[in-house]
Scaffold this motif. Structure first.
Motif, mmCIF file in Angstrom:
data_model
loop_
_atom_site.group_PDB
_atom_site.id
_atom_site.type_symbol
_atom_site.label_atom_id
_atom_site.label_comp_id
_atom_site.label_asym_id
_atom_site.label_seq_id
_atom_site.Cartn_x
_atom_site.Cartn_y
_atom_site.Cartn_z
ATOM 1 N N ILE A 264 48.929 105.832 64.300
ATOM 2 C CA ILE A 264 49.432 105.054 63.166
ATOM 3 C C ILE A 264 48.413 103.988 62.765
ATOM 4 O O ILE A 264 48.168 103.767 61.564
ATOM 5 C CB ILE A 264 50.788 104.417 63.510
ATOM 6 N N GLY A 265 47.814 103.333 63.739
ATOM 7 C CA GLY A 265 46.806 102.326 63.432
ATOM 8 C C GLY A 265 45.605 102.922 62.716
ATOM 9 O O GLY A 265 45.089 102.341 61.747
ATOM 10 N N THR A 266 45.157 104.087 63.176
ATOM 11 C CA THR A 266 44.012 104.755 62.541
ATOM 12 C C THR A 266 44.332 105.171 61.118
ATOM 13 O O THR A 266 43.523 104.964 60.196
ATOM 14 C CB THR A 266 43.602 105.986 63.367
ATOM 15 N N ILE A 267 45.512 105.750 60.910
ATOM 16 C CA ILE A 267 45.918 106.160 59.566
ATOM 17 C C ILE A 267 45.999 104.958 58.626
ATOM 18 O O ILE A 267 45.555 105.019 57.468
ATOM 19 C CB ILE A 267 47.267 106.907 59.617
ATOM 20 N N ALA A 268 46.564 103.855 59.126
ATOM 21 C CA ALA A 268 46.687 102.651 58.302
ATOM 22 C C ALA A 268 45.315 102.104 57.913
ATOM 23 O O ALA A 268 45.114 101.674 56.766
ATOM 24 C CB ALA A 268 47.485 101.582 59.051
ATOM 25 N N LEU A 269 44.363 102.123 58.840
ATOM 26 C CA LEU A 269 43.014 101.636 58.539
ATOM 27 C C LEU A 269 42.311 102.538 57.520
ATOM 28 O O LEU A 269 41.618 102.048 56.618
ATOM 29 C CB LEU A 269 42.190 101.543 59.818
ATOM 30 N N ILE A 270 42.479 103.839 57.675
ATOM 31 C CA ILE A 270 41.860 104.777 56.724
ATOM 32 C C ILE A 270 42.433 104.573 55.324
ATOM 33 O O ILE A 270 41.686 104.505 54.330
ATOM 34 C CB ILE A 270 42.069 106.232 57.191
ATOM 35 N N LEU A 271 43.749 104.445 55.222
ATOM 36 C CA LEU A 271 44.380 104.225 53.923
ATOM 37 C C LEU A 271 43.946 102.895 53.314
ATOM 38 O O LEU A 271 43.722 102.804 52.093
ATOM 39 C CB LEU A 271 45.898 104.278 54.065
ATOM 40 N N SER A 272 43.820 101.867 54.147
ATOM 41 C CA SER A 272 43.361 100.565 53.652
ATOM 42 C C SER A 272 41.953 100.665 53.089
ATOM 43 O O SER A 272 41.638 100.085 52.039
ATOM 44 C CB SER A 272 43.404 99.526 54.779
ATOM 45 N N SER A 273 41.087 101.417 53.770
ATOM 46 C CA SER A 273 39.712 101.602 53.313
ATOM 47 C C SER A 273 39.665 102.356 51.988
ATOM 48 O O SER A 273 38.887 102.016 51.085
ATOM 49 C CB SER A 273 38.902 102.344 54.377
#
Length: 281
Positions: A264-273
């Motif tokens: 979830i943390g990785t997905i959130a960071l990718i979407l933020s980028s």
């Protein structure tokens, strides 16, 4: 990237709200220790405070208190430490810090001074997340140390610590789950660029709407899939793992919580980028 990290660290030390949130969160840990110590020392007087009358007094009420049951709930030092993080108290401080830290650059126009000239704006997302994670790691570690050290002295050693290595293992998973939610807050802040909207969503979701949404999610999935009796969608989101992780959690549950938090943390960071690169500053 390194220059952005240094810039964000400087912003942390120059922001007064960071100091307030940091020391307020530590104060809550000391208050927790004090309250547990006071309550446990006065538990022996609990029965005396209850009106205990005979059948001759029709106005009285007799209450039987199982003191052994009460004491058995509070004799695990590990559960005492972990429960202080599985509840929402520390999470609230994390939400307030993250919402302010992630949205302030947009609110005061600070981002416009440099981000528009960057080829890859995602580096700012990573730098901000790394610095915010460092704040969480430091405050979490100090809080855990306070609870662990002071917990051993509560009511003359009432709390028993039996397995420090497993305690640290569970706390590590709790920390990763909190950092995972930090990434979710960053995603919301990047989308809305509003402190009030970020605070409202990230605060109401874990404190009020989570149980409601969990029930709806379980019911919805049960319409299409024959779910096991012990299945809950809460086990596959970071907030659910923050709340449910405890000292008695199985190794399988701990591993699942860790994997879910990282994903979830990785997905959130990718979407933020993606959002910051596509959205105008």
């Amino acid at each position: 990237m390194l220059n952005l990290i240094k810039m964000e660290i400087t912003r942390v030390f120059k922001s007064k709200y960071v100091y307030f949130i940091f020391f307020a969160s530590l104060l809550t840990f000391f208050i927790t220790v004090g309250l547990v110590d006071y309550t446990s020392k006065n538990i022996d007087n609990f029965e005396e405070s209850v009106v205990d009358t005979t059948g001759d007094n029709s106005n009285g009420v007799k209450v039987d208190v199982d003191k052994s049951g009460l004491e058995s709930l509070t004799d695990s030092g590990e559960d005492f430490v972990i429960s202080s993080f599985s509840q929402t108290t520390y999470l609230i401080f994390l939400i307030i810090f993250a919402a302010l830290f992630f949205t302030n650059p947009y609110a005061n126009g600070f981002v416009k001074n440099f981000l528009g000239m960057c080829k890859s704006k995602s580096s700012y997302i990573m730098a901000t997340f790394i610095v915010a994670s460092l704040f969480v790691i430091v405050s979490f570690a100090i809080g855990a140390a306070i609870l662990t050290i002071a917990g051993a002295y509560i009511n003359n050693g009432m709390l028993k610590f039996t397995d420090y290595s497993r305690l640290f293992k569970v706390l590590f998973v709790e920390l990763i789950s909190h950092i995972s939610y930090l990434a979710v807050i960053l995603l919301v802040a990047t989308m809305t660029r509003s402190t009030s909207k970020t605070l409202m969503f990230t605060f109401l979701y874990p404190t009020i709407f989570f149980n409601f949404l969990r029930g709806i999610g379980d019911q919805f999935l049960s319409l299409f899939i024959n779910l096991p009796d012990d299945f809950s969608i809460a086990n596959y989101v970071n907030i659910g793992n923050i709340i449910s992780t405890n000292f008695s959690s199985t190794n399988a549950n701990i591993t699942r919580s860790l994997v879910v938090a990282i994903l979830i943390g990785t997905i959130a960071l990718i979407l933020s980028s993606v959002i910051i690169n596509k959205k105008d500053i």
